[in-house]
Design an enzyme around this catalytic site. Structure first.
Site, PDB file in Angstrom:
ATOM      1  N   ASP A  67       0.758  -0.860   0.102  1.00  0.00           N
ATOM      2  CA  ASP A  67       0.166  -0.295   0.150  1.00  0.00           C
ATOM      3  C   ASP A  67       0.665   1.374  -0.172  1.00  0.00           C
ATOM      4  O   ASP A  67       1.924   1.424  -0.268  1.00  0.00           O
ATOM      5  CB  ASP A  67      -0.795   0.360   0.750  1.00  0.00           C
ATOM      6  CG  ASP A  67       0.101  -0.597   2.218  1.00  0.00           C
ATOM      7  OD1 ASP A  67       0.862  -0.902   2.313  1.00  0.00           O
ATOM      8  OD2 ASP A  67      -1.369  -1.077   3.638  1.00  0.00           O
ATOM      9  N   ASN A 136      -7.687  -3.194  14.425  1.00  0.00           N
ATOM     10  CA  ASN A 136      -9.115  -3.888  14.441  1.00  0.00           C
ATOM     11  C   ASN A 136      -9.458  -4.981  12.986  1.00  0.00           C
ATOM     12  O   ASN A 136     -10.428  -4.763  12.889  1.00  0.00           O
ATOM     13  CB  ASN A 136      -9.429  -2.622  13.487  1.00  0.00           C
ATOM     14  CG  ASN A 136      -9.263  -2.309  12.597  1.00  0.00           C
ATOM     15  OD1 ASN A 136      -8.254  -2.387  11.827  1.00  0.00           O
ATOM     16  ND2 ASN A 136      -9.364  -0.649  11.883  1.00  0.00           N
ATOM     17  N   HIS A 138      -7.367  -5.246  10.481  1.00  0.00           N
ATOM     18  CA  HIS A 138      -7.276  -5.293   9.356  1.00  0.00           C
ATOM     19  C   HIS A 138      -5.875  -5.483   8.762  1.00  0.00           C
ATOM     20  O   HIS A 138      -5.083  -5.750   9.887  1.00  0.00           O
ATOM     21  CB  HIS A 138      -7.348  -3.275   8.702  1.00  0.00           C
ATOM     22  CG  HIS A 138      -5.815  -2.577   9.085  1.00  0.00           C
ATOM     23  ND1 HIS A 138      -6.407  -1.519   9.387  1.00  0.00           N
ATOM     24  CD2 HIS A 138      -4.769  -2.615   9.243  1.00  0.00           C
ATOM     25  CE1 HIS A 138      -4.762  -0.543   9.585  1.00  0.00           C
ATOM     26  NE2 HIS A 138      -3.983  -1.939   9.752  1.00  0.00           N
ATOM     27  N   GLU A 143     -10.061  -1.869   5.821  1.00  0.00           N
ATOM     28  CA  GLU A 143     -10.290  -1.882   6.821  1.00  0.00           C
ATOM     29  C   GLU A 143     -11.324  -2.928   7.071  1.00  0.00           C
ATOM     30  O   GLU A 143     -11.497  -3.521   6.155  1.00  0.00           O
ATOM     31  CB  GLU A 143     -10.717  -0.373   7.153  1.00  0.00           C
ATOM     32  CG  GLU A 143      -9.588   0.305   7.208  1.00  0.00           C
ATOM     33  CD  GLU A 143      -8.809   0.770   8.306  1.00  0.00           C
ATOM     34  OE1 GLU A 143      -8.970  -0.406   8.892  1.00  0.00           O
ATOM     35  OE2 GLU A 143      -8.251   1.737   8.199  1.00  0.00           O
TER      36      GLU A 143
HETATM   37  C1  F6R Z   1       1.145  -1.954   6.584  1.00  0.00           C
HETATM   38  C2  F6R Z   1       0.110  -2.073   6.049  1.00  0.00           C
HETATM   39  C3  F6R Z   1      -0.800  -2.113   8.166  1.00  0.00           C
HETATM   40  C4  F6R Z   1      -0.042  -2.491   8.746  1.00  0.00           C
HETATM   41  C5  F6R Z   1      -1.187  -2.589  10.180  1.00  0.00           C
HETATM   42  C6  F6R Z   1      -0.168  -2.985  11.428  1.00  0.00           C
HETATM   43  O1  F6R Z   1       1.788  -1.760   5.308  1.00  0.00           O
HETATM   44  O2  F6R Z   1       0.018  -2.860   5.162  1.00  0.00           O
HETATM   45  O3  F6R Z   1      -1.374  -2.606   7.003  1.00  0.00           O
HETATM   46  O4  F6R Z   1       0.661  -3.558   8.476  1.00  0.00           O
HETATM   47  O5  F6R Z   1      -1.612  -1.471   9.724  1.00  0.00           O
HETATM   48  O6  F6R Z   1       0.812  -1.185  11.463  1.00  0.00           O
HETATM   49  P1  F6R Z   1       1.921  -2.216  12.592  1.00  0.00           P
HETATM   50  O7  F6R Z   1       2.687  -2.483  12.273  1.00  0.00           O
HETATM   51  O8  F6R Z   1       2.457  -0.589  12.870  1.00  0.00           O
HETATM   52  O9  F6R Z   1       1.249  -2.184  14.148  1.00  0.00           O
END
Ligand code: F6R
Length: 249
Positions: A67, A136, A138, A143
């Site tokens: 992303d 959450n 995701h 989401e």
């Molecule tokens: C990042 C991504 C997000 C993260 C998720 C966890 O490329 O795709 O889904 O993997 O938000 O983020 P952290 O690792 O910062 O807790």
């Protein structure tokens, strides 16, 4: 789903790096899907160490990131382009021509998303996708409520994700409101996935993803349908899992 609970964040990262290195040694032209965020930083650090000390070779590897924010140029210090460069790419012998991070400044984002999916196909599909998980549930920017069959597309960030990300920007108003993200269907097409999670703040999400019902309200739960998914968590993130996982890892 193989669930591995390791004692610490470092152990989790090293376990994931072992899997990546194994797949890379077996297939030097591996197609690797990559994530940003704090969770994979230890994995990237270990891969860099393996490159420097053990000669782990990335010269034939192709990468696709999950992303990117819309509206941030690659040079912005909070762009995922910049994150990947600083935390992995500049430290290993990857060929810049084989690196793909969604382009958040593309003139026609919809056309870009179609092109990104085509590029993945042309590369032969993703062999191994690294994933983190949001509190959450995701995965990437999919989401809760995202279509379980979704492909690469524009997504509006939820208020929670904007709040979580605000710490990285000078002002909350600067946090981008939209992102390009691989869809859940795109992620499911990867031949193998590794989901990483660390810290107690992820324990509920990990439990819901691994043991809960498959539901669009917990996008990571779709990984239960994946033929080759490995979940590697530290003790805190795995603390709410059932007792049958106690002896793993
Ligand atoms: C990042 C991504 C997000 C993260 C998720 C966890 O490329 O795709 O889904 O993997 O938000 O983020 P952290 O690792 O910062 O807790």
């Amino acid at each position: 789903m193989l669930v591995i609970v390791k004692e610490t964040y470092d152990d989790m990262s090293k376990e994931a790096a072992k899997v990546v290195a194994d797949r890379l040694r077996k297939k030097p032209n591996l197609v690797l899907g990559l994530a940003t965020g704090s969770t994979p930083l230890g994995l990237y650090k270990e891969l860099i160490r393996m490159h420097k000390e053990e000669g782990l070779d990335f010269s034939k590897v192709t990468t696709f990131n999950l992303d990117e924010y819309i509206g941030l140029p690659p040079s912005h210090d909070q762009s995922y382009h910049c994150f990947m460069h600083e935390n992995l790419f500049k430290h290993i012998n990857i060929d810049a021509r084989f690196v793909h991070v969604p382009h958040g400044m593309a003139d026609d984002i919809d056309a870009f998303c179609v092109w990104y999916e085509e590029e993945m196909k042309k590369a032969g599909g993703i062999d191994l996708q690294i994933l983190g998980i949001g509190a959450n549930g995701h995965i990437a920017f999919n989401e809760p409520g995202s279509s379980l069959g979704s492909r690469t597309r524009i997504k509006t960030l939820t208020k929670k994700t904007i709040d979580d990300n605000a710490r990285f920007f000078a002002k909350k108003e600067e946090v981008p409101r939209f992102a390009i993200t691989m869809g859940i269907g795109t992620i499911m097409d990867a031949k193998e996935v590794i989901l990483l999670a660390s810290k107690a703040s992820k324990a509920e999400a990990v439990k819901a993803a691994v043991e809960g019902p498959i539901t669009a309200m917990v996008p990571a739960s779709m990984l239960q349908m994946h033929r080759k998914a490995i979940v590697i968590v530290d003790k805190d993130a795995g603390s709410k899992l059932g007792a049958e996982f106690e002896n793993y890892g």
